[in-house]
Scaffold this motif. Structure first.
Motif, short mmCIF file in Angstrom:
data_model
loop_
_atom_site.label_atom_id
_atom_site.label_comp_id
_atom_site.label_asym_id
_atom_site.label_seq_id
_atom_site.Cartn_x
_atom_site.Cartn_y
_atom_site.Cartn_z
N GLY A 129 -5.50 41.94 30.15
CA GLY A 129 -4.94 43.15 30.72
C GLY A 129 -4.89 43.07 32.24
O GLY A 129 -5.64 42.32 32.86
N ALA A 130 -4.01 43.85 32.82
CA ALA A 130 -3.89 43.85 34.28
C ALA A 130 -4.22 45.21 34.88
O ALA A 130 -4.15 45.38 36.09
CB ALA A 130 -2.47 43.45 34.68
N SER A 131 -4.58 46.19 34.04
CA SER A 131 -4.89 47.52 34.56
C SER A 131 -6.27 47.53 35.21
O SER A 131 -7.25 47.03 34.63
CB SER A 131 -4.88 48.55 33.43
N THR A 132 -6.34 48.12 36.40
CA THR A 132 -7.62 48.27 37.08
C THR A 132 -8.33 49.52 36.56
O THR A 132 -7.74 50.33 35.83
CB THR A 132 -7.41 48.41 38.59
N ILE A 133 -9.57 49.68 36.97
CA ILE A 133 -10.31 50.89 36.59
C ILE A 133 -9.62 52.11 37.16
O ILE A 133 -9.52 53.16 36.51
CB ILE A 133 -11.78 50.78 37.05
N THR A 134 -9.09 52.00 38.38
CA THR A 134 -8.40 53.14 38.98
C THR A 134 -7.16 53.51 38.17
O THR A 134 -6.85 54.69 37.98
CB THR A 134 -8.00 52.83 40.43
N GLN A 135 -6.44 52.49 37.68
CA GLN A 135 -5.28 52.76 36.84
C GLN A 135 -5.70 53.43 35.53
O GLN A 135 -5.00 54.31 35.02
CB GLN A 135 -4.52 51.45 36.55
N GLN A 136 -6.81 53.00 34.99
CA GLN A 136 -7.29 53.64 33.76
C GLN A 136 -7.66 55.10 34.01
O GLN A 136 -7.43 55.96 33.16
CB GLN A 136 -8.49 52.86 33.21
N VAL A 137 -8.23 55.37 35.19
CA VAL A 137 -8.53 56.76 35.55
C VAL A 137 -7.23 57.55 35.64
O VAL A 137 -7.13 58.69 35.15
CB VAL A 137 -9.31 56.83 36.88
N ALA A 138 -6.22 56.96 36.27
CA ALA A 138 -4.92 57.63 36.39
C ALA A 138 -4.35 57.95 35.01
O ALA A 138 -3.84 59.05 34.76
CB ALA A 138 -3.95 56.74 37.17
N ARG A 139 -4.44 56.97 34.10
CA ARG A 139 -3.91 57.17 32.75
C ARG A 139 -4.71 58.23 31.99
O ARG A 139 -4.14 59.10 31.34
CB ARG A 139 -3.92 55.84 32.00
N ASN A 140 -6.03 58.16 32.08
CA ASN A 140 -6.88 59.07 31.31
C ASN A 140 -6.77 60.52 31.78
O ASN A 140 -6.89 61.45 30.98
CB ASN A 140 -8.34 58.63 31.39
N PHE A 141 -6.54 60.73 33.07
CA PHE A 141 -6.50 62.09 33.59
C PHE A 141 -5.10 62.68 33.64
O PHE A 141 -4.93 63.90 33.51
CB PHE A 141 -7.10 62.13 35.01
N PHE A 142 -4.08 61.84 33.83
CA PHE A 142 -2.75 62.39 34.13
C PHE A 142 -1.63 61.93 33.19
O PHE A 142 -0.56 62.53 33.20
CB PHE A 142 -2.35 62.03 35.56
N LEU A 143 -1.86 60.89 32.40
CA LEU A 143 -0.77 60.32 31.62
C LEU A 143 -1.16 60.19 30.15
O LEU A 143 -2.32 60.35 29.78
CB LEU A 143 -0.38 58.94 32.17
#
Length: 846
Positions: free
Chosen positions: A118-132
């Motif tokens: 995977g290429a998603s960072t922890i910050t991207q996972q936070v973005a996905r979990n909270f907003f997407l």
């Protein structure tokens, strides 16, 4: 060469500008759909509502998601290392997206044809979990990148990491590492081993597939990958890797760590929270609800009711096994098959299912749910004569084979390592205790076990109250010219009703009539005909108006003379609340269960503010025990109808202040009723002979004089009641069947037990009172006995017990209390008795 270099540089610049333009184009294309990322700075994680006792013991937890929010400094470094090594090893170096990681993932994809990395960072996972959402589309991925970059501009790396470790789903409804540690291992996150930490760190990839409970082999393989990455990143040594990698998978499901199981209390709190704030806020904002019950008193309430219902059930006989697993002509089940079957069965309170595997003359061998094997001795089964019906039992058994067959699945309870034959009670009951000074519920149980029936009989079961109504009838009489020393005729009533063509003959129970009797004694002995005569002197409507002062709804009060004998149907909590008026000096307090509410961070958002009884108001008392303090809880009833449907902001919340409760009867009236109720427990004497009140068992059991109470039994003993008062607590116990047609019946003498088991009819004083006594033994154990608190408007004089007139110094006299101006003034020896006409039907309520 130079010419080609310039062309190559131009092409590179072109692609760079094209890339920038493409990125800018993508940004402006998705910009209208991007959320306001600033909200992440004030995000409120969905955390369950927790219900606690007043002394901080967890009672229950409600909510779809289990989460234990943690600050970053409260998360062990090893846990952080495990997640970073596995999910985002360059987390502290990249700006929210990791170009190196993207290139590496692309190379792996091009070389293998599969997205193995995977290429998603922890910050991207936070973005996905909270907003997407988790949809796999290019547009969602583009949005994720821009949101991640924006998050990195708003928050520090530690703040982002804390959000991630608290938000991420980790299976079994656990969200965040704090909840996962509790769910899988029953531990605080700081107590986890390296092997357990690695299991949790491996879950984000696929929480269901890698779950250590559902798929231990998959979890072990994933744990090995996490440990390998930690070793490669230098977070653990080779020896630590080997030890953790070889450790067994030890996870198993752990529910919330309930310290005090009080589901009836928890359900009351849950319902009130929903009424106050709505389901979304109640379940997901991490509210901590502190109830008014404490651990000791609530445990005492539940134990007293369970023991009392089991005692009633044993008196009436054994109804046989729950199930027979094999017949006499069939082979016995294997031990493992028996245990597997037992593990699939429910259990209730202290009762566990067990299977009989061997029968001797006076003992049986059993296997008990949970893996225990043992023996039921004769002394622990000899009660089990056959149940015939509510009024009949079979003969006492002589041997174990008279009770059991091989393969019987039965109920047992375990006490001090002894296995005792039991059964799930058919009869129902309720016990509720409140603080008479403010209405705080001190203990409440609405049945034998919440799993057996969720119907809360303490607050929902409206049952006829029998003689529990009489103190309020007598209170009305005191306001209408009667005194505790007034003589009333205790003789049969036979009044012909010309309209119905029948005669109403209310009876005493037992059918003993004492002739002229003082009001104090009549209440203590629960004289039915006296209660009817008092009603006729007062009038039905004035009595109903008086009863309404205690909180009884007029729609529950029948407009006929049977009201004096207890035909109103009321809940145990309503009855206890009314008795509190008598106990506290005449003030109408309101019962409540929630003392305070805190938000997920421990900030106060609600504090109950009660109306308080004014026991120590200067006009009320002339003496009191100054060395004893009443148990005041400074909280109050909540009017949920006026509450907003949102949780108050803790930073602006200002608790309300308590007020004095409305005084509905005079302090003199309340005091005189306490005196009469005291005689209901302690009795009295006449001509040197002692007589008992109907609650006499409480006197010998508690051996203190600051208590009083009243029994109640309805027609055919369908309901048994006892309500009792003390300066510290007022409690009501009720026993009956949910099926209104069934009677509590009769228990004959058990030859095996003799005087160890009570026999006879079931009445308030024998069936409900024991639960009240058991509770009060615990509740009052550490509280000093209090002196009488006598209002200024009360005087006391010596009277003759037979006439109620002033004593001339004979040996048959006693001190009696009167409201000033109502005391007798004559020494006449002639009997002055109040007689009243009688009137209509046949009723045995008493």
């Amino acid at each position: 060469m130079w010419k080609w270099l310039k062309r190559l540089l131009f092409v590179a610049m072109f692609f760079a500008f094209a890339g920038i333009a493409a990125i800018a184009g993508m940004y402006y294309y998705v910009k209208p759909d991007l959320p306001d990322v600033k909200s992440i700075k004030t995000v409120q994680l969905q955390t369950p509502m927790k219900v606690f006792s007043s002394d901080g013991e967890l009672i229950s937890q409600f909510g779809e998601k289990r989460r234990i929010p943690l600050e970053i400094q409260d998360i062990p470094a090893q846990m952080i290392d495990a997640f970073l090594a596995t999910e985002d090893s360059r987390y502290y170096q990249h700006p929210g997206i990791d170009p190196i990681g993207i290139v590496r993932a692309a190379i792996v994809y091009l070389s293998s044809g599969q997205a193995k990395q995977g290429a998603s960072t922890i910050t991207q996972q936070v973005a996905r979990n909270f907003f997407l959402t988790r949809e796999k589309t290019l547009i969602r991925k583009i949005k994720e990148v821009f949101i991640a970059i924006h998050i990195e501009q708003l928050l520090t790396k530690d703040e982002i990491l804390a959000l991630y470790l608290n938000k991420i789903p980790l299976g079994y409804r656990s969200y965040g590492v704090g909840a996962a540690a509790q769910v899988y291992y029953g531990k605080d996150v700081s107590e986890l081993t390296l092997a357990q930490t690695a299991v949790i760190a491996g879950l984000p990839k696929a929480p269901s597939k890698l779950n250590p409970i559902y798929s231990p082999e998959n979890a072990k393989a994933r744990r090995s990958i996490v440990l390998q990455r930690m070793l490669e990143e230098g977070h653990i040594s080779k020896a630590e890797f080997e030890q953790a990698n070889n450790a067994p998978i030890t996870a198993k499901y752990h529910g919330a760590e309930i310290a005090l199981s009080a589901p009836f209390v928890a359900e009351m709190a849950r319902q009130q929270l929903i009424e106050m704030y709505g389901e979304e806020a109640a379940y997901n904002q991490g509210l901590n609800v502190y109830t008014t019950v404490n651990f000791k008193d609530q445990q005492a309430t539940q134990q007293a009711l369970m023991d009392n219902l089991q005692a009633y059930d044993r008196r009436h006989g054994y109804r046989g096994p729950i199930e027979q697993l094999w017949q006499k002509d069939e082979a016995a089940w294997a031990m493992q098959k028996i245990y597997d079957h037992l593990d699939s069965q429910p259990y209730y309170g202290p009762l566990r299912p067990a299977v009989v595997t061997k029968i001797d003359k006076k003992e049986v061998e059993v296997l008990v749910q949970g893996g225990k094997a043992g023996i039921i001795a004769w002394e622990d089964m000899q009660w089990a004569r056959r149940f015939v019906n509510d009024k009949r039992q079979g003969p006492a058994p002589k041997k174990a084979a008279s009770i059991f067959n091989l393969g019987d699945m039965v109920w047992v309870r375990i006490e001090d390592e002894k296995i005792i034959l039991a059964q799930l009670p058919d009869a129902a009951g309720a016990l509720v205790a409140i603080n008479p000074l403010d209405g705080a519920i001190q203990g409440l149980s609405g049945g034998f076990d919440f799993k057996q029936s969720k119907f809360n009989r303490a607050t929902m079961a409206k049952r006829q109250v029998g003689s529990n109504i009489k103190p309020f009838v007598y209170s009305a009489a005191l306001e209408n010219g009667f005194t505790l020393g007034t003589l009333v005729n205790d003789s049969p009533i036979n009044h012909w009703d010309t309209g119905q063509g029948i005669a109403w003959r209310p009876k005493n129970s037992p059918a003993v009539y004492d002739g002229p009797i003082r009001v104090r004694v009549a209440l203590a002995k629960s004289k039915n005909v006296v209660s009817v005569r008092l009603l006729r002197s007062i009038g039905i409507q004035p009595l109903i108006d008086h009863l309404a002062k205690f909180g009884f709804s007029k729609k529950d009060l029948p407009e006929n003379e049977s009201i004096a004998l207890g035909t109103p149907s009321l809940t145990p909590l309503e009855v206890a609340t009314a008795y509190a008026v008598l106990a506290n000096g005449g003030y109408k307090v309101s019962p409540y269960i929630i003392a305070k509410i805190e938000d997920a961070y421990g900030n106060l958002v609600y504090q109950a503010a009660p109306d308080l009884a004014c026991i120590n108001c200067p006009d009320n008392l002339v003496q009191s025990d100054e060395n004893s303090e009443l148990d005041v809880i400074e909280t109050a009833v909540l009017d949920v109808s006026e509450q907003p449907k949102s949780v108050p902001d803790a930073s602006t919340y200002v608790p309300e202040k308590s007020k004095t409760a409305p005084q509905v009867i005079s302090s003199a009236n309340a005091f005189l009723m306490r005196e009469a109720l005291n005689s209901g427990v302690w009795g009295g004497s006449s001509h040197g002979k002692h007589w008992n009140g109907t609650g006499w068992r409480a006197a010998s059991a508690l051996k203190r004089h600051d208590i009083g109470g009243k029994t109640g039994t309805t027609n055919d003993s369908k309901d048994a009641w006892f309500s009792g008062i003390s300066p510290y607590s007022v409690a009501t116990a009720w026993v009956g069947f949910d099926n209104h047609a069934r009677t509590l019946g009769y228990a004959s003498r058990n030859a095996n037990l003799g005087n160890k088991q009570r026999s006879g009819g079931e009445f308030g004083g024998s069936t409900a009172l024991p639960a009240w006594i058991a509770f009060m033994k615990v509740y009052l154990a550490d509280k000093e006995e209090q002196d009488k608190q006598i209002p200024r408007t009360i005087t006391k004089v010596a009277i003759d017990k037979e006439t109620g007139l002033l004593s001339n110094g004979s040996g048959n006299s006693r001190t009696e209390y009167y409201e000033k101006g109502t005391e007798p003034t004559s020494y006449q020896s002639e009997l002055e008795t109040n007689f009243f006409e009688s009137g209509g039907g046949d009723d045995e309520l008493f």
